[in-house]
Write an enzyme that holds these catalytic residues in place. Sequence first.
Site, PDB file in Angstrom:
ATOM      1  N   ASP A  52       0.768  -1.294   0.067  1.00 58.49           N
ATOM      2  CA  ASP A  52       0.244   0.022   0.120  1.00 58.49           C
ATOM      3  C   ASP A  52       0.953   1.236  -0.210  1.00 58.49           C
ATOM      4  OD1 ASP A  52      -2.764   1.369   0.456  1.00 58.49           O
ATOM      5  OD2 ASP A  52      -1.704   1.947   2.242  1.00 58.49           O
ATOM      6  N   GLU A  57      14.932 -15.091   0.270  1.00 56.29           N
ATOM      7  CA  GLU A  57      15.334 -16.086   1.043  1.00 56.29           C
ATOM      8  C   GLU A  57      14.405 -17.379   1.155  1.00 56.29           C
ATOM      9  OE1 GLU A  57      15.699 -14.581   5.001  1.00 56.29           O
ATOM     10  OE2 GLU A  57      17.470 -13.034   4.414  1.00 56.29           O
TER      11      GLU A  57
END
Length: 560
Positions: free
Chosen positions: A225, A274
């Site tokens: 957002d 990751e």
Amino acid sequence: MSQHSADPAPTSALATVADRRDWWRDAVIYQVYPRSFADSNGDGMGDLEGVRSRLPYLRDLGVDAVWLSPFYASPQADAGYDVADYRAVDPMFGNLLDADALIRDAHDLALRIIVDLVPNHSSDQHEWFKRALAEGPGSPLRERYHFRAGKGTDGELPPNDWESIFGGPAWTRVTEPDGTPGEWYLHLFAPEQPDFNWDHPAVGDEFRSILRFWLDMGVDGFRIDVAHGLVKADGLPDLGSHDQVKLLGNDVMPFFDQDGVHEVYRAWRIVLDEYAGDRIFVAEAWTPTIERTANYVRPDELHQAFNFQYLSTHWDAAELRSCVDRTLDAMRPVGAPATWVLSNHDVTRHATRFANPAGLGTQIRTAGDRELGLRRARAATLLMLALPGSAYLYQGEELGLPDVVDLPDEVRQDPAYFRGAGQDGFRDGCRVPIPWTRDGSSYGFGSGGSWLPQPSGWGELSVEAQSGVAGSTLELYRSALAVRSEQADLGAGDRVEWLKAPEGVLAFRRGAFVCTTNTGGEAATVPARGRVLLASGEVTVTDDGEAKLPADTTVWWIAD
């Protein structure tokens, strides 16, 4: 306090949605506004268990992923975009176990889950902000927000001339613990949404931790957002003008689209990479140009960015073609997919926008010509789904829902509605709970009514009323998504081959596939480009290889 998380989703839980690398390059992603999708407990408010119960519907619709608007713990001053605890589910929506069950069920149905993240600001009920107020000037917690002394003899004036997107000053003065008027804090949106200071390292540390929390829960990505916010220009300089909201999207502002935001997203990308499962970031980035939007999706930053320039383009062949070309040209150098969107929770539904004259903006207060709007909306959807890249759908558009433009003032909840000189404040019209059945107190939304009143006749637009009905908007969407997934030339890509077409008509080729769209007010005669795969209206093909394409109609062709 955060709720305790369920056990992290095992890698095997992602197996059913990880069969294809780079899935996001051609994904169709469906936005769920949780409070308006499905209510499982009859309190009039949608919830996560309601969403979970409707996942098979979304699977059958043919979408690839579900984006959930915020469901975090929040006072709901701005429908959940004022977050008090980023690691907790608001009780109105359920709890973390409900979130965990939703994610797991979605994966079992080969659907991915993208959650909203709100990093530009928190709620004024966030623990950091409450402590900052309680501890007074000089508190280390105040450094995590933008607290400043005011101007004027007694600090009675705001620190600068910035205006809130929701109207009024972007600053609110606090009363200090000793009862005296004190410092001011920055809020680019509602006063209940103080902006974080992203120059403070603790803010970055906290959000990288929040990312890991939800990635460990098994989510497949984040919609960010106000991704163009976060970083403010050094010194918070005056803008020097009024009616600043009118400048948004036209200029780089000292509080929006600052170059420093890209350092934040490079750090986030390291965290995301990751994790296994090809997870993604999607930016809500309102920028002056599509070229500046492309900065957010460079290879070491985010994966996608919403194409608001396309959403704002009029129903006009020349304008649409220009926007498509600019978009593809901007995204090609950074290797990112284009995205296409027609509606979301912040703008008037496109079935109503297209029902009105061009030039009225993206928040419209009049119903317009309903038949015309629906015809154009159906044609616009097929055009959008034929373009290279990824497409976003907003809940209920597959039903052809119009905006509810006649909500009584007393039921409105958009915070911008209650503040002058800001956004129009009519976003409630696209947030009315969607109809599932022909009858019932809320047309199948739930057993206890709905938090915003639904129009009479809503049931005739419901899933029940349209399912299995040839030519219905719902069946058009189902067919379009099925064809899109079957046709090798649709989906990912970065080019179209424009074909010669009459004025007001767009035609382009992608391999053996051709899309023809008539944006004009009269029928057009166009070449038949093979066999009709799908059309938004009745198309007549003649024996001499021509086709009569009605006004505001799109047809998909495949070479024989």
